[in-house]
Design a protein around this motif. Structure first.
Motif, short mmCIF file in Angstrom:
data_model
loop_
_atom_site.label_atom_id
_atom_site.label_comp_id
_atom_site.label_asym_id
_atom_site.label_seq_id
_atom_site.Cartn_x
_atom_site.Cartn_y
_atom_site.Cartn_z
N GLU A 135 0.83 -1.20 0.00
CA GLU A 135 0.00 0.00 0.00
C GLU A 135 0.87 1.25 0.00
O GLU A 135 1.84 1.35 0.76
CB GLU A 135 -0.91 -0.01 1.23
CG GLU A 135 -2.05 0.96 1.17
CD GLU A 135 -3.08 0.68 2.25
OE1 GLU A 135 -4.27 0.91 2.00
OE2 GLU A 135 -2.69 0.24 3.34
N VAL A 136 0.54 2.20 -0.85
CA VAL A 136 1.24 3.47 -0.93
C VAL A 136 0.22 4.60 -0.82
O VAL A 136 -0.75 4.64 -1.59
CB VAL A 136 2.04 3.61 -2.23
CG1 VAL A 136 2.71 4.99 -2.29
CG2 VAL A 136 3.10 2.51 -2.34
N TYR A 137 0.44 5.49 0.14
CA TYR A 137 -0.44 6.65 0.31
C TYR A 137 0.19 7.84 -0.42
O TYR A 137 1.28 8.29 -0.08
CB TYR A 137 -0.60 6.98 1.79
CG TYR A 137 -1.29 5.89 2.57
CD1 TYR A 137 -2.68 5.86 2.68
CD2 TYR A 137 -0.57 4.88 3.18
CE1 TYR A 137 -3.33 4.85 3.38
CE2 TYR A 137 -1.21 3.87 3.89
CZ TYR A 137 -2.58 3.86 3.98
OH TYR A 137 -3.21 2.87 4.68
N ALA A 138 -0.52 8.32 -1.45
CA ALA A 138 0.00 9.42 -2.26
C ALA A 138 -1.18 10.16 -2.89
O ALA A 138 -2.35 9.82 -2.67
CB ALA A 138 0.95 8.89 -3.32
N ASN A 139 -0.84 11.18 -3.68
CA ASN A 139 -1.86 11.95 -4.40
C ASN A 139 -2.95 12.50 -3.46
O ASN A 139 -4.13 12.53 -3.80
CB ASN A 139 -2.50 11.10 -5.49
CG ASN A 139 -1.49 10.69 -6.54
OD1 ASN A 139 -0.62 11.48 -6.91
ND2 ASN A 139 -1.57 9.45 -6.99
N ASN A 140 -2.50 12.90 -2.26
CA ASN A 140 -3.39 13.51 -1.25
C ASN A 140 -4.49 12.58 -0.75
O ASN A 140 -5.51 13.03 -0.22
CB ASN A 140 -4.01 14.81 -1.80
CG ASN A 140 -2.97 15.86 -2.07
OD1 ASN A 140 -2.08 16.08 -1.25
ND2 ASN A 140 -3.05 16.50 -3.22
N ARG A 141 -4.25 11.29 -0.87
CA ARG A 141 -5.18 10.31 -0.32
C ARG A 141 -5.11 10.35 1.21
O ARG A 141 -4.05 10.57 1.77
CB ARG A 141 -4.77 8.93 -0.84
CG ARG A 141 -5.50 7.76 -0.23
CD ARG A 141 -4.85 6.46 -0.71
NE ARG A 141 -5.36 5.32 0.01
CZ ARG A 141 -4.79 4.11 -0.03
NH1 ARG A 141 -3.73 3.92 -0.74
NH2 ARG A 141 -5.31 3.12 0.67
N ASN A 142 -6.22 10.11 1.88
CA ASN A 142 -6.25 10.07 3.34
C ASN A 142 -5.90 8.67 3.85
O ASN A 142 -6.10 7.67 3.15
CB ASN A 142 -7.64 10.44 3.86
CG ASN A 142 -7.91 11.93 3.75
OD1 ASN A 142 -7.00 12.73 3.53
ND2 ASN A 142 -9.16 12.30 3.91
N VAL A 143 -5.38 8.64 5.06
CA VAL A 143 -5.21 7.38 5.78
C VAL A 143 -6.45 7.18 6.64
O VAL A 143 -6.82 8.05 7.43
CB VAL A 143 -3.95 7.41 6.67
CG1 VAL A 143 -3.83 6.11 7.46
CG2 VAL A 143 -2.70 7.63 5.83
#
Length: 679
Positions: free
Chosen positions: A594-602
């Motif tokens: 899993e990669v959190y990027a492009n202003n995605r929320n956790v």
């Protein structure tokens, strides 16, 4: 004026006279230095310590930013043997460190690629003050031939303070900046458990055998399947301080994860923390990153792990957050133990930066000192800041007090004075009463007196007595917090260095939750505010590299932090040599992480935290000049647009569709976007 403060002042005056009288005797016939069990060379007297050439103008050895990249690419592509880095002075040029308009600059010239220059300090007086306080190098490194053999990049002095071990180059974020270019290099490099044990076992062999913090890093170290095993093993072999440099996402997601890390023996979390509020963290590409950080702090502290906030400072991006981060720490003294500010190093994802953005975003240690003063009205840059290497004087005294039979030497921050600086604040955990430590403790005077004690080399209890007198002599009770006392000061000192043997709670591998709470029961928080400036190719100085206190433990020996991440780029070479698989092959076998990027929320089950937060700061939305690129991704996008508008139209070619790659000889970055022309 309280009676207690008047009595303490009187004691200070009496102690000063007593100390000075003893020193009249001590300077005659000092005892010889002993050779401790942790070294094969004797401890150094102050006059025996070597120093690099300091001040300006001065000449040093540096690197050409262009030659280095060309040579590294030749090695990675198999055109040259990496051993050329050991046997040849690849890309090396002379550099001049000069004064210019009240600032300090590095200027160098390559006969192939021309002239390069960069700022080292915005105020000559600040850097002059820092260099003046440098106490000298540590014992020469020995019994290290197999681990320290990296040509001009070889570490030559001391043992260091933090051994960094990258468990994996995988990461669950896509940050700008990123000094290792995580998720972009096209392959996976990840240590297995045997690799980890070998690196830690090898580290035990180098002399002087000083106690070090072992910091597991990456990428994101929590992505390694051996994260908990690595922590346990480091504790097992004797390291009393095990750290993880992390973005905190896994800790925020699961309280049980934090507990498991604490049970394994994790003592500190170096938590990436770039500012107050989600807007201040927006360059990290996660929409709710600040909320995640708060939850991570809550879980980490509740599990019994201490927290160091680590901030990468980029001028014009988040340097306005320095004061707000310090304020946040002062409002939460039970949970925040340390602040580590790191001026940006233009390497990894930002290595081929344009000159315009580099000069606009450059941030130095002198910037930090002045931002603390201007944003917080705290400390004077040329009075209250000191080189991190000054802490080695405290380590020398503690080594004397612990005697020749100690198994480990003390942690010694013997780095070059241009590498790191620090100051400290004393904060009451309950009332939040606070004062800068240099306001009530004469640090230069204390260091001078402590050096005299160490040079005299008397027995443990005589040395401890003189140290108590030196503390009293240099203590100004009127500058201390109102409720602070001499007893609290002595306790802090003893707790830090273990001089009397009193039990303040164990820090060894067998420590319990009771030990943790015992150490935390101290009502005073010694909040250290540090700045550590890692080099890049534009300000590289081999005099700093050879004194490195933060070596990387790798499959090819221990390498200076700056030589590994910048310099000739040993990271790129070693990770290529020892890569596990291409990204495609890794994903096929293990699946995509899993990669959190492009202003995605956790997404978290709960965002409750219990921390004190300045709502105005947390909710602030800052204006930003959108006409200028702020990171490598924006820079590449802007260059691509300029090329389409100014070149393709001139030659009558149709602009490629969005997402199509240009194929007209433009150099490409690792993510296949065109690099900036004129980098």
């Amino acid at each position: 004026m309280s009676l207690k403060k008047m009595v303490e002042k009187g004691l200070s005056v009496v102690a000063g006279k007593a100390f000075n009288s003893i020193q009249k005797v001590n300077k005659f016939r000092p005892n010889a230095s002993f050779t401790p069990k942790w070294s094969e060379k004797p401890m150094l007297k102050s006059w025996q310590k070597s120093k690099p050439v300091l001040g300006w103008p001065r000449t040093t050895d540096s690197l050409c930013p262009k030659c280095v990249i060309e040579a590294r690419n030749q090695i990675i592509n198999g055109e040259k043997d990496y051993k050329m880095l050991i046997n040849e002075q690849v890309g090396e040029v002379k550099a001049q460190i000069i004064e210019r308009d009240g600032q300090v600059w590095m200027v160098k010239e390559c006969h192939i690629h021309g002239k390069f220059e960069d700022i080292m300090a915005i105020d000559t007086k600040f850097l002059e003050h820092i260099e003046k306080m440098f106490p000298g190098r540590d014992i020469v490194a020995h019994n290290d031939e197999t681990l320290h053999n990296h040509g001009s990049s070889t570490i030559k002095h001391g043992r260091g303070a933090v051994l960094t071990v990258d468990l994996t180059n995988r990461c669950n974020m896509m940050c700008d900046p990123c000094f290792m270019d995580a998720n972009q290099v096209g392959f996976v490099h990840e240590l297995n458990f045997d690799d980890i044990k070998e690196v830690l076992d090898n580290a035990m062999q180098i002399k002087p055998r000083r106690q070090m913090s072992v910091q597991f890093s990456g990428g994101e170290p929590t992505m390694s399947p051996f994260f908990f095993d690595a922590i346990r093993y480091a504790r097992k072999v004797g390291y009393n301080s095990v750290q993880a440099a992390t973005n905190g996402i896994e800790f925020a997601k699961d309280m049980n994860y934090a507990r498991k890390a604490a049970e394994a023996g994790l003592r500190y979390v170096y938590l990436q923390f770039d500012g107050i509020g989600n807007d201040a963290n927006s360059h990290r590409q996660i929409g709710n990153l600040f909320d995640v950080k708060l939850k991570a702090i809550n879980n980490i502290h509740a599990a019994g792990i201490e927290i160091v906030l680590v901030t990468t400072l980029v001028n014009g991006v988040n340097n306005d957050q320095v004061g707000r981060i310090i304020e946040f720490a002062l409002q939460n003294p039970k949970k925040i133990a340390f602040l580590a500010f790191q001026p940006v190093s233009f390497t990894g994802r930002d290595e081929e930066i344009t000159d315009e953005r580099r000069m606009r975003q450059r941030y130095t240690l002198s910037h930090l000192a002045y931002d603390v003063k201007n944003q917080m009205n705290l400390t004077e840059p040329t009075r209250d800041w000191f080189p991190l290497s000054m802490m080695s004087s405290f380590a020398d005294f503690a080594d004397l007090a612990h005697g020749p039979k100690a198994e480990w030497g003390q942690v010694s921050c013997g780095c070059h004075p241009n590498c790191g600086v620090g100051t400290a604040l004393m904060v009451n955990k309950e009332t939040k009463e606070m004062a800068p430590v240099p306001q009530f403790l004469n640090i230069p005077g204390l260091v001078k007196d402590m050096t005299q004690i160490t040079d005299a080399a008397r027995g443990k209890w005589m040395s401890n007595l003189m140290m108590a007198l030196a503390l009293l002599k240099n203590y100004n009770p009127y500058g201390a917090p109102k409720s602070f006392s001499l007893a609290a000061m002595f306790k802090k000192f003893d707790k830090s260095f273990g001089l009397t043997g009193k039990d303040y709670g164990k820090v060894s591998g067998d420590r319990t939750r009771e030990d943790i709470e015992k150490r935390r029961s101290d009502p005073w928080n010694f909040l250290f505010v540090a700045g550590m400036w890692f080099q890049d190719l534009f300000n590289y100085d081999f005099r700093r590299t050879e004194m490195c206190i933060i070596p990387y433990g790798t499959q090819e020996g221990e390498i200076s932090f700056c030589a590994y991440n910048t310099g000739i780029g040993w990271r790129n070479i070693i990770e290529n040599m020892h890569q596990n698989a291409t990204v495609a092959k890794w994903y096929k076998e293990y699946g995509k992480h899993e990669v959190y990027a492009n202003n995605r929320n956790v997404n978290l089950a709960s965002f409750d935290h219990g921390l004190v937060v300045n709502d105005e700061a947390a909710n602030a939305i800052r204006d930003r000049d959108k006409t200028k690129p702020m990171n490598a991704r924006e820079e590449a996008r802007m260059m691509k647009k300029m090329y389409q508008q100014n070149v393709l139209k001139q030659v009558g070619q149709t602009e490629p569709a969005e997402g199509k790659l240009l194929q007209l000889g433009i150099k490409r970055r690792k993510d296949n976007t065109p690099a900036g022309v004129g980098d």
